[in-house]
Design an enzyme around this catalytic site. Sequence first.
Site, mmCIF file in Angstrom:
data_model
loop_
_atom_site.group_PDB
_atom_site.id
_atom_site.type_symbol
_atom_site.label_atom_id
_atom_site.label_comp_id
_atom_site.label_asym_id
_atom_site.label_seq_id
_atom_site.Cartn_x
_atom_site.Cartn_y
_atom_site.Cartn_z
ATOM 1 N N ARG A 239 0.851 -1.183 0.000
ATOM 2 C CA ARG A 239 0.000 0.000 0.000
ATOM 3 C C ARG A 239 0.890 1.238 0.000
ATOM 4 N NH1 ARG A 239 -3.548 -2.706 -1.519
ATOM 5 N NH2 ARG A 239 -5.624 -3.048 -0.607
ATOM 6 N N GLU A 268 -3.126 7.451 -4.911
ATOM 7 C CA GLU A 268 -3.205 7.036 -6.316
ATOM 8 C C GLU A 268 -4.634 7.170 -6.852
ATOM 9 O OE1 GLU A 268 -3.703 2.266 -6.268
ATOM 10 O OE2 GLU A 268 -1.740 2.937 -5.512
ATOM 11 N N HIS A 286 -0.443 0.092 -10.298
ATOM 12 C CA HIS A 286 -1.169 -0.830 -9.421
ATOM 13 C C HIS A 286 -1.633 -2.064 -10.210
ATOM 14 C CE1 HIS A 286 -3.625 -0.921 -5.447
ATOM 15 N NE2 HIS A 286 -3.284 -2.159 -5.820
ATOM 16 N N SER A 289 -2.622 -7.365 -8.989
ATOM 17 C CA SER A 289 -3.577 -8.462 -9.227
ATOM 18 C C SER A 289 -4.143 -8.440 -10.638
ATOM 19 C CB SER A 289 -4.735 -8.379 -8.218
ATOM 20 O OG SER A 289 -5.476 -7.184 -8.415
#
Length: 321
Positions: A239, A268, A286, A289
């Site tokens: 994070r 962000e 980011h 995932s």
Amino acid sequence: MSRPRLFVTRKLPPDVEARLERDYDACLNADDRLMDAWDIVKGCKDRDGLLATVTDRLDAPAIEALPSSIRIIATFSVGYDHIDIKAAKARGLTVTNTPGVLTDATADIALLLILGAARGAGWGEAMIRQKSWKNWAPSGPLGIHLSGKRLGILGMGRIGQAVAARAQAFGLKIHYHNRQRLPVSEEQDAVYHETPESLFAVSDILSINCASTPETRGIINARTLSLLPKDAILVNTARGDIVEDDALIEALSSGRLAAAGLDVYAGEPDIDPRYRTLPNTFLLPHLGSATHETRNAMGFCALDNLDAFFAGKRVPNPVTA
């Protein structure tokens, strides 16, 4: 029997939305419009559950303002720092997350960041795109060799352990700090450090893999960065608020750190613009995932939690007890 009514805050993968529409009376976000907390509160009127994501800041006032019909918040994420869990517990809400299913994808990105930062992938690609590459030169520009270096892992949970397993294939020696030491049988020759400070002192490369908590927010600051060996590399797939931007940017600008690989940022997507100007940063938006398989698995995990809840069964991944 009528189907449970859900409010879904973001557009989800097609296979996930197909299951949602099959099993629930779901209010979907077809345009993927970003909502603030009060948009979400309004959208939850006459709904039984909320399917949220990391972009939804559900603080205590928002939790308290949710309609009384809402009984569960299922977050499409492993992290849940965007939800005020104390307020949710006070409301009697069940909160669930999606751990496990994004471990490998996020660990892959951590290795990409380590390699990209160490070998100058950012400035290397820029040379190609900007046509500034003149010729091959023995003297540089040069990156950093990985084999034999010490990789410090801050947070040795599922993702940290997956990062360690991958990093060992590159000849990195693993050190780690965790709230609890792993059983020796699971350490795979990694060296445990009782304090973050002890870990930082031996980390030629530091990988941040801990959760964002009151104890870890801002733990990467001017003091702790000064503990790292000179020319260390920092990577973050956890994070953004774990890192104090001013301190990291100063360490990179001054040459105290050799490089940083970042996938997450404070505030962000409105990241500190100074990161973009630093040649020794390797930056991703980011992507931890961000694979088809993982995002589907996250959605199905969130739905498994919702299915169990509305069937009166124990949810597989409870955040609130």
